[in-house]
Motif scaffolding. Structure first.
Motif, PDB file in Angstrom:
ATOM      1  N   ASP A   1      13.951  13.062 -21.179  1.00 48.32           N
ATOM      2  CA  ASP A   1      14.784  12.220 -22.255  1.00 48.32           C
ATOM      3  C   ASP A   1      14.635  13.265 -23.572  1.00 48.32           C
ATOM      4  OD1 ASP A   1      11.925  11.782 -22.936  1.00 48.32           O
ATOM      5  OD2 ASP A   1      12.511   9.819 -23.548  1.00 48.32           O
ATOM      6  N   GLY A   2      13.695  14.321 -23.621  1.00 46.94           N
ATOM      7  CA  GLY A   2      13.627  15.347 -24.533  1.00 46.94           C
ATOM      8  C   GLY A   2      14.640  16.240 -24.452  1.00 46.94           C
ATOM      9  N   ALA A   3      14.368  17.472 -25.147  1.00 50.10           N
ATOM     10  CA  ALA A   3      15.166  18.459 -25.236  1.00 50.10           C
ATOM     11  C   ALA A   3      15.164  19.361 -23.706  1.00 50.10           C
ATOM     12  CB  ALA A   3      14.964  19.550 -26.227  1.00 50.10           C
ATOM     13  N   VAL A   4      16.502  19.117 -23.245  1.00 48.22           N
ATOM     14  CA  VAL A   4      16.409  19.854 -21.815  1.00 48.22           C
ATOM     15  C   VAL A   4      17.553  20.713 -22.083  1.00 48.22           C
ATOM     16  CG1 VAL A   4      15.724  17.612 -20.581  1.00 48.22           C
ATOM     17  CG2 VAL A   4      18.051  17.954 -20.686  1.00 48.22           C
ATOM     18  N   SER A   5      17.542  21.727 -21.109  1.00 51.66           N
ATOM     19  CA  SER A   5      18.378  22.929 -20.907  1.00 51.66           C
ATOM     20  C   SER A   5      19.626  22.575 -20.144  1.00 51.66           C
ATOM     21  CB  SER A   5      17.675  24.022 -19.841  1.00 51.66           C
ATOM     22  OG  SER A   5      17.652  23.532 -18.706  1.00 51.66           O
ATOM     23  N   ASP A   6      20.667  23.338 -20.345  1.00 53.03           N
ATOM     24  CA  ASP A   6      22.015  22.910 -19.740  1.00 53.03           C
ATOM     25  C   ASP A   6      21.782  23.100 -18.295  1.00 53.03           C
ATOM     26  OD1 ASP A   6      23.017  22.738 -22.340  1.00 53.03           O
ATOM     27  OD2 ASP A   6      23.963  24.971 -22.440  1.00 53.03           O
ATOM     28  N   ARG A   7      20.781  23.890 -17.795  1.00 49.95           N
ATOM     29  CA  ARG A   7      20.547  24.031 -16.462  1.00 49.95           C
ATOM     30  C   ARG A   7      20.119  22.833 -16.045  1.00 49.95           C
ATOM     31  NH1 ARG A   7      16.401  25.508 -12.966  1.00 49.95           N
ATOM     32  NH2 ARG A   7      16.972  27.011 -11.338  1.00 49.95           N
ATOM     33  N   THR A   8      19.406  21.848 -16.659  1.00 50.70           N
ATOM     34  CA  THR A   8      18.877  20.585 -15.986  1.00 50.70           C
ATOM     35  C   THR A   8      20.021  19.620 -16.122  1.00 50.70           C
ATOM     36  OG1 THR A   8      16.402  21.079 -16.818  1.00 50.70           O
ATOM     37  CG2 THR A   8      17.165  18.881 -16.700  1.00 50.70           C
ATOM     38  N   VAL A   9      20.636  19.644 -17.208  1.00 47.36           N
ATOM     39  CA  VAL A   9      21.792  18.960 -17.087  1.00 47.36           C
ATOM     40  C   VAL A   9      22.777  19.015 -15.808  1.00 47.36           C
ATOM     41  CG1 VAL A   9      24.064  17.924 -18.300  1.00 47.36           C
ATOM     42  CG2 VAL A   9      21.597  18.565 -19.718  1.00 47.36           C
ATOM     43  N   ARG A  10      22.863  20.210 -15.648  1.00 46.17           N
ATOM     44  CA  ARG A  10      24.101  20.648 -14.454  1.00 46.17           C
ATOM     45  C   ARG A  10      23.327  20.179 -13.253  1.00 46.17           C
ATOM     46  NH1 ARG A  10      24.960  25.246 -11.908  1.00 46.17           N
ATOM     47  NH2 ARG A  10      23.278  26.345 -13.063  1.00 46.17           N
ATOM     48  N   LEU A  11      21.920  20.437 -13.082  1.00 48.27           N
ATOM     49  CA  LEU A  11      21.350  19.840 -11.739  1.00 48.27           C
ATOM     50  C   LEU A  11      21.494  18.478 -11.568  1.00 48.27           C
ATOM     51  CD1 LEU A  11      19.272  20.305  -9.308  1.00 48.27           C
ATOM     52  CD2 LEU A  11      17.598  19.789 -10.953  1.00 48.27           C
ATOM     53  N   GLN A  12      21.314  17.609 -12.783  1.00 48.70           N
ATOM     54  CA  GLN A  12      21.374  16.066 -12.636  1.00 48.70           C
ATOM     55  C   GLN A  12      22.784  15.980 -12.351  1.00 48.70           C
ATOM     56  OE1 GLN A  12      21.009  13.525 -16.302  1.00 48.70           O
ATOM     57  NE2 GLN A  12      20.539  11.778 -14.794  1.00 48.70           N
ATOM     58  N   ASN A  13      23.859  16.543 -13.012  1.00 52.38           N
ATOM     59  CA  ASN A  13      25.186  16.375 -12.749  1.00 52.38           C
ATOM     60  C   ASN A  13      25.589  16.523 -11.214  1.00 52.38           C
ATOM     61  OD1 ASN A  13      25.493  15.415 -15.419  1.00 52.38           O
ATOM     62  ND2 ASN A  13      26.618  17.808 -15.995  1.00 52.38           N
ATOM     63  N   ASN A  14      25.088  17.592 -10.707  1.00 58.15           N
ATOM     64  CA  ASN A  14      25.486  17.869  -9.414  1.00 58.15           C
ATOM     65  C   ASN A  14      24.881  17.141  -8.273  1.00 58.15           C
ATOM     66  OD1 ASN A  14      26.896  20.730  -8.844  1.00 58.15           O
ATOM     67  ND2 ASN A  14      25.832  21.270 -10.543  1.00 58.15           N
ATOM     68  N   VAL A  15      23.531  16.817  -8.609  1.00 56.74           N
ATOM     69  CA  VAL A  15      22.752  15.956  -7.556  1.00 56.74           C
ATOM     70  C   VAL A  15      23.426  14.500  -7.596  1.00 56.74           C
ATOM     71  CG1 VAL A  15      20.721  14.902  -6.953  1.00 56.74           C
ATOM     72  CG2 VAL A  15      20.774  17.235  -7.338  1.00 56.74           C
ATOM     73  N   HIS A  16      23.587  13.970  -8.788  1.00 49.35           N
ATOM     74  CA  HIS A  16      24.228  12.480  -9.204  1.00 49.35           C
ATOM     75  C   HIS A  16      25.643  12.431  -8.310  1.00 49.35           C
ATOM     76  CE1 HIS A  16      24.270   8.755 -11.083  1.00 49.35           C
ATOM     77  NE2 HIS A  16      25.500   8.899 -10.705  1.00 49.35           N
ATOM     78  N   ALA A  17      26.365  13.508  -8.636  1.00 47.75           N
ATOM     79  CA  ALA A  17      27.883  13.311  -8.123  1.00 47.75           C
ATOM     80  C   ALA A  17      27.936  13.162  -6.544  1.00 47.75           C
ATOM     81  CB  ALA A  17      28.632  14.364  -8.812  1.00 47.75           C
ATOM     82  N   ARG A  18      27.041  13.977  -5.971  1.00 47.77           N
ATOM     83  CA  ARG A  18      27.069  14.285  -4.435  1.00 47.77           C
ATOM     84  C   ARG A  18      26.162  13.052  -3.551  1.00 47.77           C
ATOM     85  NH1 ARG A  18      30.513  17.909  -2.104  1.00 47.77           N
ATOM     86  NH2 ARG A  18      31.261  19.223  -3.972  1.00 47.77           N
ATOM     87  N   VAL A  19      25.374  12.690  -4.361  1.00 49.57           N
ATOM     88  CA  VAL A  19      24.550  11.611  -3.647  1.00 49.57           C
ATOM     89  C   VAL A  19      25.228  10.234  -3.920  1.00 49.57           C
ATOM     90  CG1 VAL A  19      22.745  10.099  -3.910  1.00 49.57           C
ATOM     91  CG2 VAL A  19      22.236  12.556  -4.185  1.00 49.57           C
ATOM     92  N   ILE A  20      25.898  10.114  -4.784  1.00 46.65           N
ATOM     93  CA  ILE A  20      26.741   8.678  -5.000  1.00 46.65           C
ATOM     94  C   ILE A  20      28.025   9.019  -4.344  1.00 46.65           C
ATOM     95  CG2 ILE A  20      28.243   9.230  -7.294  1.00 46.65           C
ATOM     96  CD1 ILE A  20      27.104   5.865  -6.217  1.00 46.65           C
ATOM     97  N   ALA A  21      28.570  10.050  -3.862  1.00 44.30           N
ATOM     98  CA  ALA A  21      29.754  10.230  -3.123  1.00 44.30           C
ATOM     99  C   ALA A  21      29.380   9.903  -1.640  1.00 44.30           C
ATOM    100  CB  ALA A  21      30.249  11.561  -3.145  1.00 44.30           C
ATOM    101  N   TRP A  22      28.226  10.429  -1.135  1.00 42.61           N
ATOM    102  CA  TRP A  22      27.833  10.350   0.257  1.00 42.61           C
ATOM    103  C   TRP A  22      27.635   8.852   0.574  1.00 42.61           C
ATOM    104  CZ3 TRP A  22      27.596  13.554   4.746  1.00 42.61           C
ATOM    105  CH2 TRP A  22      28.382  14.601   4.446  1.00 42.61           C
ATOM    106  N   MET A  23      26.811   8.083  -0.456  1.00 46.47           N
ATOM    107  CA  MET A  23      26.604   6.874  -0.406  1.00 46.47           C
ATOM    108  C   MET A  23      27.784   5.993  -0.342  1.00 46.47           C
ATOM    109  SD  MET A  23      23.434   5.882  -2.934  1.00 46.47           S
ATOM    110  CE  MET A  23      21.744   6.501  -2.810  1.00 46.47           C
ATOM    111  N   ASN A  24      28.743   6.475  -0.848  1.00 44.00           N
ATOM    112  CA  ASN A  24      30.121   5.567  -0.986  1.00 44.00           C
ATOM    113  C   ASN A  24      30.905   6.090   0.132  1.00 44.00           C
ATOM    114  OD1 ASN A  24      29.886   3.520  -2.887  1.00 44.00           O
ATOM    115  ND2 ASN A  24      30.075   5.368  -4.457  1.00 44.00           N
ATOM    116  N   LYS A  25      30.459   6.967   1.354  1.00 45.55           N
ATOM    117  CA  LYS A  25      31.567   7.506   2.336  1.00 45.55           C
ATOM    118  C   LYS A  25      31.737   6.094   2.993  1.00 45.55           C
ATOM    119  CE  LYS A  25      29.394  10.061   5.606  1.00 45.55           C
ATOM    120  NZ  LYS A  25      29.405   9.231   6.610  1.00 45.55           N
ATOM    121  N   ASP A  26      31.056   5.400   3.530  1.00 40.51           N
ATOM    122  CA  ASP A  26      31.431   4.339   4.311  1.00 40.51           C
ATOM    123  C   ASP A  26      31.199   2.714   3.852  1.00 40.51           C
ATOM    124  OD1 ASP A  26      31.812   5.955   6.453  1.00 40.51           O
ATOM    125  OD2 ASP A  26      29.710   6.122   7.017  1.00 40.51           O
ATOM    126  N   GLN A  27      30.830   2.790   2.523  1.00 41.75           N
ATOM    127  CA  GLN A  27      31.008   1.341   1.904  1.00 41.75           C
ATOM    128  C   GLN A  27      30.936   1.681   0.419  1.00 41.75           C
ATOM    129  OE1 GLN A  27      27.629   2.035   4.045  1.00 41.75           O
ATOM    130  NE2 GLN A  27      27.386   3.748   2.539  1.00 41.75           N
TER     131      GLN A  27
END
Ligand SMILES: [Zn+2]
Length: 217
Positions: free
Chosen positions: A130-156
């Motif tokens: 929650d501190g001052a993070v780099s754009d790189r860290t935000v991009r890491l979270q964005n990429n991991v979050h989007a793909r994990v929820i997409a794969w979790m939602n594959k069959d349900q």
């Protein structure tokens, strides 16, 4: 929980890869697909372990689920040429400071901590510092979050609780971009039933892999 037709999916994947005419070409033929970013140092941190069981309910113990998903993720990353280190690969106790110091001294490029949630909710959420993070860290979270929820939602349908920022010890004290995933709630019966499924845990690992790979590419 819906059943999956794994053999049909495998056949489709084989056909897509142009292997339909090679009846004996199994996983070995698909095994070495080296990413353009091969060699990137990915640190995987399976939450809890040993004396620290994490959350447990409905026959699901967090430390076991996090290790299982992490080992599946390591296997996929290894196969694609990434350089992987884990804070633990067995059921042993590791302090939070050990995890951070080990990743920092190894010089990890990214830090990915895998957890399960508890406390009366349901669904998936991810955290960065929650501190001052780099754009790189935000991009890491964005990429991991989007793909994990997409794969979790594959069959349900799994609830997306969103991308959050909290100063958890490991994301706050690691020197590299870090993300922590909370992979469903063990105290929710429907979520716990998903976590008991090896096929679902493999999809969770694949979601992490694709998020990491997208981040590096
Ligand atoms: Zn945890």
């Amino acid at each position: 929980m819906p059943q999956r037709n794994v053999s049909r999916r495998a056949a489709l994947l084989g056909a897509t890869a142009g292997l339909a005419a090679l009846p004996f070409a199994g996983n070995a033929a698909l095994a070495q697909v080296v990413s353009p970013m091969a060699g990137e140092k990915v640190y995987i941190d399976p939450g809890h372990g040993g004396d620290d069981r994490g959350a447990s309910a409905n026959g699901v113990v967090e430390k076991n689920v996090t290790l299982d998903i992490a080992k599946r993720l390591r296997e996929i990353l290894d196969r694609h040429g990434y350089n992987v280190r884990m804070s633990r690969s067995t059921d042993i106790t590791r302090s939070l400071s050990y995890r951070v110091n080990d990743a920092n001294s190894w010089g990890a490029s990214i830090f990915v901590s895998i957890h399960c949630n508890a406390g009366g909710g349901y669904g998936f959420e991810s955290y960065r510092d929650d501190g001052a993070v780099s754009d790189r860290t935000v991009r890491l979270q964005n990429n991991v979050h989007a793909r994990v929820i997409a794969w979790m939602n594959k069959d349900q349908s799994v609830t997306d609780r969103g991308k959050k920022a909290v100063g958890f010890y490991v994301v706050e004290n690691t020197n590299m971009s870090a993300v922590l995933t909370e992979n469903l709630f063990v105290d929710n019966v429907a979520n716990a039933n998903l976590l008991k499924s090896a096929a679902f845990r493999q999809d969770v690992a694949l979601g992490h892999y694709h998020g990491i790979n997208n981040f590096f590419n």
